[in-house]
Design a protein around this motif. Structure first.
Motif, mmCIF file in Angstrom:
data_model
loop_
_atom_site.group_PDB
_atom_site.id
_atom_site.type_symbol
_atom_site.label_atom_id
_atom_site.label_comp_id
_atom_site.label_asym_id
_atom_site.label_seq_id
_atom_site.Cartn_x
_atom_site.Cartn_y
_atom_site.Cartn_z
ATOM 1 N N UNK A 115 0.871 -1.127 0.034
ATOM 2 C CA UNK A 115 0.069 -0.160 0.002
ATOM 3 C C UNK A 115 0.866 1.107 -0.148
ATOM 4 N N UNK A 116 2.196 1.127 0.166
ATOM 5 C CA UNK A 116 3.104 2.330 0.364
ATOM 6 C C UNK A 116 2.508 3.515 1.492
ATOM 7 N N UNK A 117 2.127 3.200 2.421
ATOM 8 C CA UNK A 117 1.432 3.889 3.382
ATOM 9 C C UNK A 117 2.963 4.725 4.203
ATOM 10 N N UNK A 118 2.699 5.938 4.385
ATOM 11 C CA UNK A 118 3.727 6.860 4.848
ATOM 12 C C UNK A 118 3.673 6.558 6.675
ATOM 13 N N UNK A 119 2.446 6.290 6.937
ATOM 14 C CA UNK A 119 2.324 5.976 8.380
ATOM 15 C C UNK A 119 1.613 4.548 8.512
ATOM 16 N N UNK A 120 1.939 3.761 9.667
ATOM 17 C CA UNK A 120 1.365 2.399 9.884
ATOM 18 C C UNK A 120 -0.089 2.807 10.442
ATOM 19 N N UNK A 121 -1.035 1.892 10.094
ATOM 20 C CA UNK A 121 -2.586 2.191 10.680
ATOM 21 C C UNK A 121 -2.212 0.979 11.875
ATOM 22 N N UNK A 122 -1.887 1.463 13.099
ATOM 23 C CA UNK A 122 -1.745 0.429 14.004
ATOM 24 C C UNK A 122 -3.127 -0.053 14.579
ATOM 25 N N UNK A 123 -4.391 0.934 14.501
ATOM 26 C CA UNK A 123 -5.456 -0.013 14.997
ATOM 27 C C UNK A 123 -5.638 -1.069 14.263
ATOM 28 N N UNK A 124 -5.601 -1.071 12.633
ATOM 29 C CA UNK A 124 -5.933 -2.130 11.990
ATOM 30 C C UNK A 124 -4.670 -3.196 12.316
ATOM 31 N N UNK A 125 -3.319 -2.637 12.464
ATOM 32 C CA UNK A 125 -2.464 -3.736 12.710
ATOM 33 C C UNK A 125 -2.800 -4.718 13.839
#
Length: 279
Positions: free
Chosen positions: A54-64
Motif C-alpha cells: 500500500x506504500x503508506x507513510x504511516x502504519x495504521x496501528x489500529x488495523x494492525x
C-alpha cells in the motif's frame, strides 16, 4: 569439491542450529511456539502490506492490532486446538488403520470445505466489518455474495498445502508450517504482481495483487482476477494451522473477497488503496 562442501557446511551451520533450536522448542512447547509464530507472521504480513504494497507513510496501528489479535486468537489458539486436538481425535480410527496418508484427505476436506466456509470466512467478514464500522448484517451479506469465489481461491493453494501438512508435517510444526506457507505466498505473489516495482502505478499494483493473495491468512492465498477495491494480508486473526492468510472488497467478472488480513483501513474503500494479506 571438498573445499566447496566445507564452505557450504560453514554457511548453513547457523541455519541448522537455529532450525534445530526452533524444532526442540516446538516439541517442548508446541502450542506456545505455534501461537507466537502465528502472531509474528500476522504482524509481519500486515506491516508488509501497509508499507510495501500500500506504500503508506504511516502504519495504521489500529488495523494492525486487529490483525495481530486475530492471529493470536483464531489462527493461533483456535487452529492449534482444531488441527492438533480435534482433527487427531476425529480421524484417529482412520489414522490407526491406514496412517496419516490415509487420513490426510479427510482432514483436508473438513478444513477446506467445512471449517473455512462455515467458520473462518464468517469470522473474517465480521472482523472486517467491525474495523470498517459496518453492521454485521452487511458483513454477512458480503460473506454470502463472495463465498464461492473465496473458496475457489483458497483451495488453489491450501488443498495441496494442507495435504502435505497433514501427511508429513509433525504435530508440533503444523501451525508454523501454515504460517510459513501463508507469509511466503503473500511475499511471492506481491513481488510477481509488481508490488515492489516503483515504476508501476499504485492503483494498478493493488488491482493485480488483491485477489491473488488469498487466505490468508493466512492463514490466509490463491490467485484470481479482479478490480481494485480494498484489501489487506490474510489470515492472521492463517485461516488455520496448516490451512491459510485475503483481500477485502474486490469485484470483477466473478471474483470476490478473500483472505484474512484483507481487513482494510478506515479509508480502505477507496479504489486506490488495496492492502493484501494471506491467512
Amino acid at each position: 569439491m571438498p573445499a566447496i562442501r566445507r564452505v557450504l557446511n560453514v554457511l548453513k551451520a547457523p541455519f541448522v542450529r537455529i532450525g534445530k533450536a526452533y524444532n526442540d522448542t516446538a516439541e517442548k512447547y508446541p502450542m506456545y511456539t505455534g501461537v507466537v509464530t502465528t502472531v509474528i507472521k500476522t504482524s509481519a504480513a500486515d506491516l508488509f502490506a501497509q508499507k510495501i504494497v500500500e506504500r503508506r507513510e504511516e502504519v495504521d496501528w489500529r488495523r494492525h492490532g486487529m490483525f495481530v489479535m486475530f492471529g493470536f486468537g483464531y489462527l493461533g489458539c483456535w487452529q492449534y486446538y482444531l488441527y492438533n486436538d480435534l482433527f487427531v481425535r476425529w480421524c484417529k480410527p482412520i489414522t490407526a488403520l491406514v496412517g496419516h496418508r490415509g487420513s490426510a484427505p479427510l482432514k483436508t476436506f473438513i478444513d477446506q470445505c467445512i471449517h473455512h466456509p462455515l467458520l473462518y470466512f464468517p469470522c473474517f467478514y465480521t472482523l472486517k466489518g467491525m474495523v470498517e464500522g459496518r453492521p454485521i448484517s452487511e458483513s454477512m451479506a458480503d460473506y454470502s455474495e463472495h463465498l464461492w469465489d473465496n473458496c475457489k481461491a483458497l483451495w488453489m493453494i491450501w488443498v495441496p498445502a494442507q495435504m502435505v501438512n497433514f501427511t508429513v508435517v509433525p504435530l508440533h510444526l503444523r501451525i508454523p508450517f501454515v504460517a510459513g506457507v501463508s507469509f511466503a505466498w503473500t511475499v511471492v505473489i506481491s513481488c510477481m504482481r509488481g508490488a515492489l516495482d516503483t515504476k508501476k502505478p499504485a492503483a494498478e499494483e493493488d488491482t493485480a495483487i488483491m485477489m491473488e493473495s488469498v487466505v490468508a491468512n493466512a492463514n490466509n492465498g490463491a490467485p484470481t482476477s479482479m478490480r481494485s477495491s480494498s484489501i489487506v494480508l490474510q489470515p492472521l486473526f492463517n485461516a488455520a494451522t496448516a490451512s491459510a492468510d485475503c483481500p477485502p472488497e474486490v469485484s470483477t467478472a466473478g471474483s470476490g473477497q478473500v483472505g484474512l488480513q484483507q481487513l482494510i483501513a478506515d479509508d480502505a474503500r477507496d479504489a486506490s488503496s488495496a492492502p493484501l494479506l494471506l491467512r
